[in-house]
Design an enzyme around this catalytic site. Structure first.
Site: not given
Ligand code: SAJ
Length: 418
Positions: A217, A271
């Site tokens: 995880k 997360c």
């Molecule tokens: N972000 C960027 N650039 C990107 C992608 C995301 O700046 O290209 C930023 C987003 O704006 C945000 C942050 O990253 O601030 C996180 O967003 P996210 O969509 O990447 O992830 P979360 O936090 O919504 O969900 C993540 C997911 N993990 C992965 O994709 C590896 C999800 O599958 C998990 O279940 C979740 O964390 C969790 O609960 O741990």
């Protein structure tokens, strides 16, 4: 038609993961008791309502509550399966120490009602070794029960770690269709937990040991954090060299084996901005790239703030419209949000000059108290503001046509208008 069965399940923690999980388990026919420390959360759910925004969750909760398959309470009662989904924050003293006290408190409550044959599953994101610590709480509180890994022969209780990996906004869909890693303290524990998840998970369920599942995880979210840090570092290099980072990434991604993620104002949410620290804390001398990625993503927020302040100083009469406070697009979750921190910081420095547009907020969060900043809608911002600072790529912002922002000074941190 809802399938009836006699399996009782108890879910401790009715937040973003626990409530959707409870509802999905209830729909699969389990009799679910949800437990939370908040009387308000308990009352809301027992009325068939929800306290969090998530696609289709309201209708599902209403249906399973009406059918008597989901009830909420403050106290843990006897059950066959216990799923623990409570928060695991870290300390904000610069040491980023994981705080597993909510898990251990939940374990103490569960210990009081455990009986032979029960299965306990931890879903909270946790440092490696936490499932064993939870088991040790049960062992201490219930010496009458044989615990896995501590007894000869067949234990009385099965204990496993099974992390959630759902994406906010797609939780109900991903709870069913994502693959799951199921880590047992022993292989027998993993098999017991597997049988439970098979009731409602259609994705593949892969069994392993508890410590590997815990690390898996953390690795998933650290992988994403490192890749976003690469994009954010590129964006700061591009700013220095006068390049359009979005154009560079678009071109680089035409290579068949390159997939650079998108830069932004930093990384938020509870997360990805948190979990990599659990790896760093467990192996501080080895986890160099992972620590650096966290620092780079945090530094990006300060970089954006500094550039926004330059714009504000260079244009002393300009009104500044901050577009978005959420940690990412199209959700109402402001936890660890860099957008919120940047906007609140600007509001503290520039007061009434700062206007906030956030379609997912009914009022400004406490961080804006006493600043003089106002929550306005997008049309007011397009009329009143001279500087537009785009912090979140909500669809409603993406849809603003170029001609409506042509007379503005624009700082687009998400690259949606470039
Ligand atoms: N972000 C960027 N650039 C990107 C992608 C995301 O700046 O290209 C930023 C987003 O704006 C945000 C942050 O990253 O601030 C996180 O967003 P996210 O969509 O990447 O992830 P979360 O936090 O919504 O969900 C993540 C997911 N993990 C992965 O994709 C590896 C999800 O599958 C998990 O279940 C979740 O964390 C969790 O609960 O741990």
């Amino acid at each position: 038609m809802l399938k009836k069965t006699t399996l009782n399940a108890s879910v401790i923690g009715l937040g973003y993961i626990g409530l959707p999980t409870s509802a999905v388990m209830a729909r699969a026919g389990c009799k679910v008791q949800g437990v939370d420390v908040s009387q308000n959360v308990v009352d809301t759910i027992n009325r068939g309502e929800v306290h969090i925004e998530e696609v289709d969750l309201d209708g599902l909760v209403q249906a399973v509550v009406n059918d008597g398959l989901l009830t909420a309470s403050l106290e843990v009662e006897e059950s066959d399966v216990f799923v623990i989904a409570v928060p695991t924050p870290f300390s904000h003293d610069g040491k980023h120490t994981p705080d597993i006290s909510y898990i251990l408190q939940a374990a103490e409550k569960v210990a009081g009602v455990l009986k032979k044959g029960d299965c306990v599953i931890l879903e909270s994101t946790s440092p490696v070794g936490t499932t064993e610590k939870m088991r040790d709480v049960f062992a201490e509180k219930r010496p009458d029960l044989a615990m896995p890994g501590l007894c000869e022969g067949t234990p009385d209780i099965s204990i496993a770690y099974c992390p959630e990996r759902v994406l906010p906004g797609r939780i109900l869909e991903e709870l069913i269709h994502n693959d799951r890693s199921i880590g047992g303290i022993t292989p027998r524990c993993a098999r017991k937990a597997l049988a439970f998840y098979k009731r409602f998970v259609k994705g593949e369920c892969v069994v392993t040991d508890a410590r590997s599942a815990e690390m898996t995880k953390l690795v998933e979210n650290a992988f994403r954090d490192v890749n976003i840090a690469f994009a954010n570092e590129l964006s700061m290099i591009a700013d220095k060299q006068g390049l359009d980072v979005w154009e560079v990434i678009r071109l680089a991604n035409r290579h068949p084996r390159v997939n650079v993620l998108q830069p932004g104002p930093g990384v938020g949410g509870h997360c990805i901005a948190v979990d990599p620290w659990f790896i760093v804390h467990g192996a501080p001398d080895e986890a160099n790239i992972i620590r650096q990625a966290r620092e780079t993503n945090d530094a990006k927020m300060h970089h954006v703030l500094a550039r926004a302040k330059v714009l504000a100083e260079e244009n002393p009469d300009a009104k500044i419209g901050c577009l978005g406070l959420a940690f990412k697009a199209n959700i109402d979750d402001f936890r660890e949000s860099p957008a919120l921190e940047i906007a609140a910081n600007l509001a503290r420095d520039y007061n009434e000059r700062v206007q906030i547009v956030e379609p997912y907020a009914h009022e400004l969060p406490d961080e804006f108290a006493g600043t003089g900043a106002q929550l306005i809608d997008i049309d007011e911002a397009l009329e009143d503001c001279d500087i537009l600072l785009l912090l979140v790529d909500h669809d409603v912002f993406k849809a603003i046509p170029a001609e409506e922002r042509s007379d503005k000074i624009v700082y687009d941190t998400r690259g949606v208008w470039s």
